[in-house]
Design a protein around this motif. Structure first.
Motif, PDB file in Angstrom:
ATOM      1  N   ALA A  27      13.578  32.798 -39.018  1.00  0.00           N
ATOM      2  CA  ALA A  27      12.644  33.570 -38.190  1.00  0.00           C
ATOM      3  C   ALA A  27      13.262  34.923 -37.848  1.00  0.00           C
ATOM      4  O   ALA A  27      14.479  35.093 -37.881  1.00  0.00           O
ATOM      5  N   VAL A  28      12.383  35.845 -37.510  1.00  0.00           N
ATOM      6  CA  VAL A  28      12.807  37.183 -37.093  1.00  0.00           C
ATOM      7  C   VAL A  28      12.942  37.181 -35.572  1.00  0.00           C
ATOM      8  O   VAL A  28      12.028  36.756 -34.871  1.00  0.00           O
ATOM      9  N   HIS A  29      14.074  37.647 -35.077  1.00  0.00           N
ATOM     10  CA  HIS A  29      14.287  37.683 -33.624  1.00  0.00           C
ATOM     11  C   HIS A  29      13.397  38.749 -32.987  1.00  0.00           C
ATOM     12  O   HIS A  29      12.642  38.447 -32.065  1.00  0.00           O
ATOM     13  N   ALA A  30      13.508  39.981 -33.491  1.00  0.00           N
ATOM     14  CA  ALA A  30      12.723  41.090 -32.941  1.00  0.00           C
ATOM     15  C   ALA A  30      11.829  41.641 -34.048  1.00  0.00           C
ATOM     16  O   ALA A  30      12.311  42.332 -34.936  1.00  0.00           O
ATOM     17  N   GLU A  31      10.532  41.302 -34.003  1.00  0.00           N
ATOM     18  CA  GLU A  31       9.596  41.738 -35.062  1.00  0.00           C
ATOM     19  C   GLU A  31       9.244  43.206 -34.858  1.00  0.00           C
ATOM     20  O   GLU A  31       8.443  43.556 -33.981  1.00  0.00           O
ATOM     21  N   THR A  32       9.821  44.055 -35.660  1.00  0.00           N
ATOM     22  CA  THR A  32       9.653  45.497 -35.500  1.00  0.00           C
ATOM     23  C   THR A  32       8.236  45.951 -35.845  1.00  0.00           C
ATOM     24  O   THR A  32       7.827  47.043 -35.480  1.00  0.00           O
ATOM     25  N   SER A  33       7.482  45.118 -36.554  1.00  0.00           N
ATOM     26  CA  SER A  33       6.110  45.514 -36.900  1.00  0.00           C
ATOM     27  C   SER A  33       5.124  45.234 -35.763  1.00  0.00           C
ATOM     28  O   SER A  33       4.026  45.773 -35.757  1.00  0.00           O
ATOM     29  N   ARG A  58       9.240  39.480 -29.458  1.00  0.00           N
ATOM     30  CA  ARG A  58      10.498  38.728 -29.520  1.00  0.00           C
ATOM     31  C   ARG A  58      10.181  37.260 -29.770  1.00  0.00           C
ATOM     32  O   ARG A  58       9.373  36.661 -29.064  1.00  0.00           O
ATOM     33  N   ASN A  59      10.817  36.687 -30.776  1.00  0.00           N
ATOM     34  CA  ASN A  59      10.683  35.249 -31.020  1.00  0.00           C
ATOM     35  C   ASN A  59      11.856  34.506 -30.393  1.00  0.00           C
ATOM     36  O   ASN A  59      12.957  35.043 -30.284  1.00  0.00           O
ATOM     37  N   ASP A  60      11.614  33.256 -30.016  1.00  0.00           N
ATOM     38  CA  ASP A  60      12.600  32.471 -29.275  1.00  0.00           C
ATOM     39  C   ASP A  60      13.614  31.817 -30.230  1.00  0.00           C
ATOM     40  O   ASP A  60      13.463  30.654 -30.608  1.00  0.00           O
ATOM     41  N   ALA A  85      18.518  33.765 -38.579  1.00  0.00           N
ATOM     42  CA  ALA A  85      17.816  34.721 -37.713  1.00  0.00           C
ATOM     43  C   ALA A  85      17.999  36.145 -38.216  1.00  0.00           C
ATOM     44  O   ALA A  85      19.124  36.577 -38.490  1.00  0.00           O
ATOM     45  N   ASP A  86      16.887  36.870 -38.330  1.00  0.00           N
ATOM     46  CA  ASP A  86      16.914  38.311 -38.608  1.00  0.00           C
ATOM     47  C   ASP A  86      17.149  39.004 -37.273  1.00  0.00           C
ATOM     48  O   ASP A  86      16.315  38.924 -36.372  1.00  0.00           O
ATOM     49  N   CYS A  87      18.314  39.648 -37.142  1.00  0.00           N
ATOM     50  CA  CYS A  87      18.654  40.330 -35.886  1.00  0.00           C
ATOM     51  C   CYS A  87      18.684  41.846 -36.065  1.00  0.00           C
ATOM     52  O   CYS A  87      19.384  42.556 -35.331  1.00  0.00           O
ATOM     53  N   VAL A  88      17.930  42.346 -37.051  1.00  0.00           N
ATOM     54  CA  VAL A  88      18.001  43.777 -37.370  1.00  0.00           C
ATOM     55  C   VAL A  88      17.656  44.641 -36.156  1.00  0.00           C
ATOM     56  O   VAL A  88      18.372  45.585 -35.834  1.00  0.00           O
ATOM     57  N   THR A  89      16.578  44.310 -35.458  1.00  0.00           N
ATOM     58  CA  THR A  89      16.177  45.153 -34.317  1.00  0.00           C
ATOM     59  C   THR A  89      16.576  44.525 -32.983  1.00  0.00           C
ATOM     60  O   THR A  89      16.204  45.009 -31.921  1.00  0.00           O
ATOM     61  N   SER A  90      17.335  43.433 -33.007  1.00  0.00           N
ATOM     62  CA  SER A  90      17.775  42.871 -31.722  1.00  0.00           C
ATOM     63  C   SER A  90      19.236  43.182 -31.414  1.00  0.00           C
ATOM     64  O   SER A  90      19.592  43.395 -30.253  1.00  0.00           O
TER      65      SER A  90
END
Ligand SMILES: *Cc1c(COP(=O)(O)O)cnc(C)c1O
Length: 360
Positions: free
Chosen positions: A126-132, A136-138, A153-158
């Motif tokens: 899952a993506v942590h911070a969905e930039t689109s 925020r996902n838990d 976890a995708d943490c690109v924007t978190s």
């Protein structure tokens, strides 16, 4: 109008002007080691396999799948935006049996639905911070219920913008990007994998460049039996920039930097609401570093469409904000307030500029 606010920390701009070191220079290797150590601190992990990959955030995503997922492996992916969608594409190219669990754009993923989507997945992502979407996902909730699966976890924007505590939460694999909240130019993908994940790697990943076995050996110790082995030429300048960006965040204090993002995001969201915008992301799941808004038709001045407003912000005020993506193109804005730009003065400047343009 000169350049507007940049999200690059001043320490990073200075590092980019330093004389170039050779990629085998002991001084550079020392900086590389320190960079890996600083990444462990910001990711909240002790994992040895923590390093900057030479490529953008998407290279981190690719490495996260290609090293852990092979043909026929069941992979559950939570999808509530563009980057969850991209994960499905990447996992599919690895030959995985992809089980998608969707939530509407603007809504968070339903953790129970993700966790019960398959009886025994190899990996849950899952993506942590969905930039689109600004949602925020838990991730902590997903990690707590992952069972035998690996959690990715995708943490690109978190990373550097909101709390990320991988070991405490139980996240096995994570990647980030340099150009979002870390205040460094694009070009590297901070990456980490837990010992548990490293034991469950696919034997021959379908990528030579992103093979974690070889990459981990490359960032290994300077001497001893597991000594560093050449793999590719490190992008020296970018690693110096990341080293400086992480240094800036840690000197400020990770918690302090996160609190700065939180306060700026709250002030921005309050100000935008007062101007008449509607916050897009579900209440309680909004990212402070990436605010998404829609607007009632009458808010924009006659004769000026949303792209026109964004053009005026850029050309007259030196402020760049993002348009919507996917089916929200033309109907949503994505306003980043992250890294070095997450400052109260920038919030004030944007709200003032918008009030001017909208005549409010
Ligand atoms: C930006 C972003 C990416 C992709 O990173 P690139 O550096 O553009 O390759 C992946 N995931 C998320 C959540 C992002 O915001």
């Amino acid at each position: 109008m000169g350049p507007g606010p940049s999200n690059i920390y001043p320490e990073v701009a200075m590092a980019l002007q330093r004389p170039l070191l050779g990629h085998l220079d002991p001084d550079f290797l020392e900086i590389l080691d320190q960079t890996c150590e600083r990444l462990r601190t910001v990711f909240g992990t002790d994992s040895a396999a923590t390093l900057p990959l030479s490529g953008t955030g998407s290279a981190g995503m690719e490495a996260a799948f290609v090293n852990f997922v092979g043909p026929g492996d069941a992979v559950v992916v939570g999808v509530n935006g563009l980057f969850g969608e991209r994960m499905c594409d990447v996992a599919g190219r690895c030959g995985a049996e992809v089980v998608r669990v969707e939530a509407e754009w603007g809504q968070p993923l339903d953790i129970d639905r993700v966790l019960s989507a398959h009886p025994a997945p190899k990996l849950v992502a899952a993506v942590h911070a969905e930039t689109s979407t600004g949602v925020r996902n838990d991730i902590a909730g997903l990690a707590a219920g992952k069972g035998e699966a690996l959690l990715l976890a995708d943490c690109v924007t978190s990373l550097g913008g909101i709390e990320v505590r991988l070991d405490e939460w139980g996240v096995d694999i994570a990647y980030a990007g340099t150009q979002k909240c870390l205040g460094v130019p694009p070009g590297l993908a901070p990456f980490t994998a837990s010992p548990r994940a490293m034991e469950r790697r696919v034997e021959h990943p379908q990528s030579w460049y992103l093979d974690l076995g070889m990459l981990a050996a490359y960032t290994g110790p300077t001497s001893g039996p597991a000594a560093r082995r050449y793999h590719h030429t490190a992008p020296v300048t970018m690693i110096m920039a990341l080293h400086a960006g992480l240094g800036a965040v840690l000197d400020e204090g990770l918690e302090v930097a996160i609190d700065r993002h939180r306060k700026c995001g709250a002030a921005l969201q309050e100000g935008l609401t007062k101007l008449g915008f509607e916050l897009f992301a579900a209440d309680g799941h909004r990212l402070p570093e990436l605010t998404t808004v829609t607007w009632p038709e009458h808010l924009l001045p006659a004769g000026l469409d949303e792209a026109g407003v964004r053009r005026r912000l850029l050309h007259e005020y030196g402020i760049e904000i993002g348009g919507g993506v996917g089916e929200w193109a033309g109907r949503m804005w994505r306003i980043g307030c992250m890294g070095h730009t997450a400052r109260p003065r920038n919030v004030t400047m944007l709200l003032g500029a918008l009030a001017d343009i909208l005549g409010r």
